[in-house]
Enzyme design. Structure first.
Site, PDB file in Angstrom:
ATOM      1  N   HIS A  33       0.829  -1.219   0.000  1.00  0.00           N
ATOM      2  CA  HIS A  33       0.000   0.000   0.000  1.00  0.00           C
ATOM      3  C   HIS A  33       0.858   1.261   0.000  1.00  0.00           C
ATOM      4  O   HIS A  33       0.475   2.282   0.577  1.00  0.00           O
ATOM      5  CB  HIS A  33      -0.969   0.015   1.198  1.00  0.00           C
ATOM      6  N   SER A 127      -3.072 -10.703  -8.097  1.00  0.00           N
ATOM      7  CA  SER A 127      -3.212  -9.852  -9.291  1.00  0.00           C
ATOM      8  C   SER A 127      -3.737 -10.543 -10.531  1.00  0.00           C
ATOM      9  O   SER A 127      -3.213 -10.380 -11.625  1.00  0.00           O
ATOM     10  CB  SER A 127      -1.865  -9.209  -9.641  1.00  0.00           C
ATOM     11  N   GLU A 161      -7.662   0.236 -15.257  1.00  0.00           N
ATOM     12  CA  GLU A 161      -8.128  -0.181 -13.930  1.00  0.00           C
ATOM     13  C   GLU A 161      -8.661   1.040 -13.155  1.00  0.00           C
ATOM     14  O   GLU A 161      -9.716   0.984 -12.530  1.00  0.00           O
ATOM     15  CB  GLU A 161      -6.962  -0.835 -13.172  1.00  0.00           C
ATOM     16  N   ASP A 173       1.405  -3.680  -9.654  1.00  0.00           N
ATOM     17  CA  ASP A 173       1.024  -4.978 -10.223  1.00  0.00           C
ATOM     18  C   ASP A 173       1.267  -5.006 -11.732  1.00  0.00           C
ATOM     19  O   ASP A 173       1.858  -5.937 -12.272  1.00  0.00           O
ATOM     20  CB  ASP A 173      -0.460  -5.270  -9.953  1.00  0.00           C
TER      21      ASP A 173
END
Ligand code: GLA
Length: 388
Positions: A33, A127, A161, A173
């Site tokens: 994160h 992922s 995304e 990712d």
């Protein structure tokens, strides 16, 4: 002809010339994160992923089939209407990529048939969606000769995304799936996109991925909430410090930050981000020294921080990590977005079997869910397989 090409012919009832593409999944070893906070992350592309068999069409239609969602059948989509539609499920990823390319002015003069089959568990923190997005970006780049670099393909997939699927993820990712190197993890600087390969190996130890098999439906919304919290905190801090990203701060500055970011929850989010960045830096030193135990202790500290300060773990992940440590892991932590999904553990090779048996047994007793374990190798990023 390979088995997947045979399946393609069966589904699309055609004898087209086909090409076989492969896009891996990823595991993140440390740096969680913080890819949307300009931080350092340390992922690797792995030996489970997504295959795509593609044949050109001579009209402007794309026909898409996934062996992972067989009941959804073949989606038949016109290149002149690529708008997001909920009922198109996984196919929206393909639509989003093509839509963005057309929007950017690239020529997409013909359609294609695509047969997809993957062995990545979906929504598990390895992922599967980035693997699919990068696969489609790579296919489009090859089919239409767009001349995109791997980094550009990753950025394209991330943009889709973010803007088309509505998940405001960072670049980690897509970047590792596009740029992975066999037998290596990559230290990625998400502010500069600089990448440094490392073998990420400790003598006598291996990484084991543990899947909680617990799926929460709110992952995307909770994820977006964290992204939003970080940007709110950043704005408050920028009134006092000249920084571009939260990861420009160091742990020594946290005391001062506490007087600026007064909301306790927001402060805790910043604390995780800043300390996680520091852990990645320390983990690189531990690795250079070949000190597995030190590296393991940083994995543990990362999990604690993601649990208490960032609040993205939950009962199932915490339990797997706790049991892994009980049965021989020298470090374990959630990997990926969290809220369910997978954890990684660093385990002495001789103890792996015992760990899998015992953790599996106790986790099942306590949750009623059978976890999965994967021992993967680190592989190269998205590529063509020459055997279709
Ligand atoms: C998801 C996102 C990544 C990253 C991780 C958490 O996998 O797609 O961009 O933020 O979560 O590290």
């Amino acid at each position: 002809m390979n088995e997947l090409a045979r399946k393609y012919y069966n589904i699309f009832q055609s004898q087209d010339e086909v090409k076989h593409y492969y896009s891996p999944g990823r595991v993140n070893l440390i740096g969680e994160h913080i890819d949307y906070n300009g931080g350092l992350v340390f992922p690797a592309a792995i030996s489970i992923g997504t295959h795509g068999i593609v044949g050109k069409r001579n009209d402007r239609m794309i026909h898409l089939f996934s062996a992972n969602y067989p009941l959804e059948g073949v989606f038949k989509i016109s290149l002149s209407d690529l708008s997001f539609q909920k009922e198109h499920g996984w196919a929206n990823y393909a639509k989003g990529i093509l839509d963005e390319l057309i929007e950017r002015g690239y020529q997409i003069p013909f359609g294609f048939n695509l047969y997809v089959e993957g062995d990545l568990p979906t929504a598990s923190g390895l992922s599967s969606s980035a693997s699919l997005e990068v696969l489609i970006s790579f296919i489009a780049n090859d089919l239409y000769q767009l001349g995109l670099t791997r980094v550009e393909m990753a950025l394209l997939a991330q943009g889709v995304e973010n803007d088309y699927m509505g998940m405001h993820c960072g670049l980690m990712d897509q970047l590792i799936i596009a740029c992975g190197i066999k037998d290596h993890a990559l230290l990625m600087n998400t502010a500069t996109l600089e990448m440094t390969p490392s073998r990420a190996k400790f003598d006598g130890y291996e990484i084991v991925i543990m899947n909680t098999n617990y799926k929460r439906k709110t992952t995307d919304s909770k994820y977006n909430e964290r992204v939003c919290e970080c940007s709110t905190a950043l704005k408050q801090i920028q009134n006092h410090f000249q920084i571009d990203y939260l990861c420009d701060l160091n742990p020594k500055q946290l005391m001062k930050i506490e007087t600026i970011v007064k909301d306790k929850t927001l402060f805790n989010r910043v604390k995780h981000v800043v300390t996680e960045q520091d852990r990645v830096i320390t983990a690189m030193i531990a690795m250079k020294n070949g000190d597995a135990k030190w590296f393991g202790s940083l994995l543990n500290a990362s999990h604690e921080s993601l649990k208490n300060d960032y609040e993205v773990t939950g009962l199932h992940l915490d339990l797997l990590v706790e049991k892994a440590l009980k049965y021989g892991a020298i470090g374990a932590r959630v990997t990926g977005a969290g809220f369910g999904g997978c954890a990684v553990a660093l385990v002495e090779i001789g103890l792996i079997k015992q760990l899998i048996d015992q953790v599996g047994k106790e986790y099942l007793e306590l949750t009623g869910i059978t976890p999965d374990f994967y021992q993967v190798t680190f592989e190269e990023g998205v590529h063509i397989i020459d055997n279709a």
